[in-house]
Design a protein around this motif. Structure first.
Motif, PDB file in Angstrom:
ATOM      1  N   GLN A 104       0.794  -1.155   0.460  1.00 37.21           N
ATOM      2  CA  GLN A 104       0.026  -0.146  -0.291  1.00 37.21           C
ATOM      3  C   GLN A 104       1.225   1.464   0.023  1.00 37.21           C
ATOM      4  N   SER A 107       2.952   1.572  -3.225  1.00 36.10           N
ATOM      5  CA  SER A 107       2.058   1.850  -4.631  1.00 36.10           C
ATOM      6  C   SER A 107       1.456   3.657  -4.496  1.00 36.10           C
ATOM      7  N   SER A 108       1.295   3.826  -3.327  1.00 32.09           N
ATOM      8  CA  SER A 108       0.540   4.952  -3.264  1.00 32.09           C
ATOM      9  C   SER A 108       1.973   6.644  -2.832  1.00 32.09           C
ATOM     10  N   GLN A 289      -0.842   1.189 -12.782  1.00 26.97           N
ATOM     11  CA  GLN A 289      -1.940   0.568 -12.686  1.00 26.97           C
ATOM     12  C   GLN A 289      -1.746  -1.602 -12.774  1.00 26.97           C
ATOM     13  N   TYR A 336      -1.606  -3.078  -5.360  1.00 25.91           N
ATOM     14  CA  TYR A 336      -1.933  -2.094  -6.718  1.00 25.91           C
ATOM     15  C   TYR A 336      -3.143  -1.434  -7.830  1.00 25.91           C
ATOM     16  N   ASP A 337      -4.244  -2.132  -6.762  1.00 28.10           N
ATOM     17  CA  ASP A 337      -5.127  -1.999  -7.263  1.00 28.10           C
ATOM     18  C   ASP A 337      -6.170  -1.060  -6.828  1.00 28.10           C
ATOM     19  N   THR A 338      -6.963   0.647  -7.965  1.00 25.90           N
ATOM     20  CA  THR A 338      -7.304   2.121  -6.700  1.00 25.90           C
ATOM     21  C   THR A 338      -8.693   1.544  -6.678  1.00 25.90           C
ATOM     22  N   ASP A 339      -9.378   0.801  -7.646  1.00 19.55           N
ATOM     23  CA  ASP A 339     -11.076   0.685  -7.109  1.00 19.55           C
ATOM     24  C   ASP A 339     -11.348  -0.892  -7.076  1.00 19.55           C
ATOM     25  N   LYS A 340      -9.835  -1.599  -6.765  1.00 18.33           N
ATOM     26  CA  LYS A 340      -9.892  -3.211  -6.373  1.00 18.33           C
ATOM     27  C   LYS A 340     -11.313  -3.804  -6.960  1.00 18.33           C
TER      28      LYS A 340
END
Length: 429
Positions: A104, A107-108, A289, A336-340
């Motif tokens: 987290q 990736s941010s 992403q 690593y995926d924003t919307d999951k």
């Protein structure tokens, strides 16, 4: 790969609006980093210095931690008000903590989250900001060399020259770091361009000595030294195609024997360039992403799901081999995926209502929206899907691969970078 994919990450910590536990002054905070080993087992990795009298500390000491992309690395950052000289934190005031994964954070790149108390309640308005930076020298040297008028070491034909590059260790020894290809039967060879990391070539020291040796290759291993020279990266990088840097290739034994000895040829550096080679982590920190798609094998070769021998058999605690695989891979990727939101498909089953065989069906049975909400969403959809389908065949997951390929093609039209991960999870027996 034989070697583990690991890199060093440096974490910088800052906090704002910490709780004030001191009377007549402000808290004296310190940050401790803990890493999870298994279950509720945590061990201390390191701790920062104490910042005196501050509710908005910026800690100077960094945390250095190994980053493994393929692992879920759970971290806990604890903030304490230090009012004594003991190392034990149990007698210090607790100001809040954050629990997250290293994935987290990287990736941010910069992660800001509220601090919470041991009971899960907010620690006032306190927050923590963690900034990640990869620690490495990812500079690479691109070199292109040629030579002319090399000494001929062969009785029949001409020399078969190649170059060896050596760097000097701290104790003065030379270590070979690169060998070019052999150019057969040629006294004026031009070697293929090659790349080598700056660290490997000269420990990233532009003025560190580099020794280049030119040999005549012999198939029996008794290679003959044509000559050598020493240089530095500072000198090499002066080379360009319009103005190459040239070195005399000197054979010391030959020079001592011949009074009129000049050299054993000229080695010319046609091109030398230092470039930065991006790593996987560079892409992640740059906003790339990861899009994750799951394909599940519902062919009859898995066996009857009601039988304990089947990979689809749900144990009394509600898990099986497929769910284990989904959790293992998905828990890594989801950071690593924003919307999951993850599309999940099945193949090789007869599906309702007509029970025709399908090799590309959404396991939530919603063709217009095959996306599941998080890894738990995939798990829930799979559990609901399993009793509704009939395992059949054959094993054909190419439609799902093509589906993912279409996702990838669409992603190339976007402004942001994406990596598409397809995971056909199938019976391996």
């Amino acid at each position: 790969m034989a070697a583990q994919c690991v890199t060093k990450v440096e974490l910088t910590i800052a906090c704002t609006n910490l709780l004030d536990k001191d009377v007549g002054s402000k808290s004296d905070p310190l940050c401790v980093l803990l890493q999870n080993t298994s279950g509720q087992q945590w061990y201390e990795v390191d701790r920062t210095e104490r910042v005196k009298n501050s509710l908005n500390p910026k800690f100077a000491k960094k945390f250095l931690i190994d980053y493994y992309f393929e692992l879920v690395q759970k971290l806990k950052f604890g903030i304490y008000d230090i009012d004594n000289k003991t190392y034990n934190l149990n007698d210090d005031d607790f100001l809040g903590e954050l629990e997250c994964t290293l994935g987290q954070i990287v990736s941010s790149r910069t992660l800001t989250k509220p601090l919470v108390l041991k009971n899960g309640k907010p620690a006032g308005r306190g927050s923590i900001t963690i900034t990640a930076e990869e620690v490495k020298d990812n500079r690479v040297v691109v070199l292109e060399l040629e030579a002319r008028k090399l000494d001929n070491k062969d009785f029949f034909g001409k020399s078969d020259p190649y170059l060896e590059f050596h760097k000097q260790t701290g104790d003065g020894n030379w270590v070979m770091v690169h060998r070019t290809e052999v150019i057969k039967n040629n006294l004026n060879p031009a070697w293929r361009p090659f790349k080598i990391s700056l660290n490997s070539l000269c420990y990233s020291d532009m003025d560190k000595s580099i020794k280049v040796e030119c040999y005549d290759y012999d198939s029996d291993g008794s290679h003959d030294l044509i000559g050598s020279f020493q240089t530095t990266m500072s000198k090499l990088k002066e080379a360009s195609r319009s103005s190459p840097v040239e070195f005399e290739c000197i054979n010391e034994k030959k020079r001592q024997k011949k009074k009129n000895y000049k050299n054993s040829g000229i080695v010319s550096v046609k091109h030398c360039e230092i470039i930065v080679e991006c790593t996987f982590l560079d892409y992640i920190m740059g906003g790339c992403q990861l899009n994750f798609t799951v394909g599940i094998d519902f062919t009859g070769s898995n066996g009857d799901p009601r039988s304990p021998d089947s990979l689809h058999y749900l144990s009394p605690n509600g898990v099986n081999e497929y769910l284990t695989a989904i959790w293992s891979v998905g828990m890594v990727i989801q950071d690593y995926d924003t919307d999951k939101m993850f599309p999940a498909f099945g193949f090789g089953a007869q599906i309702p209502p007509s029970f025709q065989v399908s090799h590309e069906f959404p396991i939530n049975f919603n063709p217009s929206n095959p996306f599941c909400n998080g890894i738990q969403g995939i798990v829930d959809a799979y559990r609901a899907c399993l009793p509704q389908v009939r395992l059949y065949g054959p094993t054909n997951f190419s439609p799902i691969i093509n589906h993912v390929a279409r996702f990838a093609a669409a992603a190339t039209q976007q402004q942001t970078a994406s990596l598409i991960f397809g995971a056909p999870i199938q019976n391996r027996s």
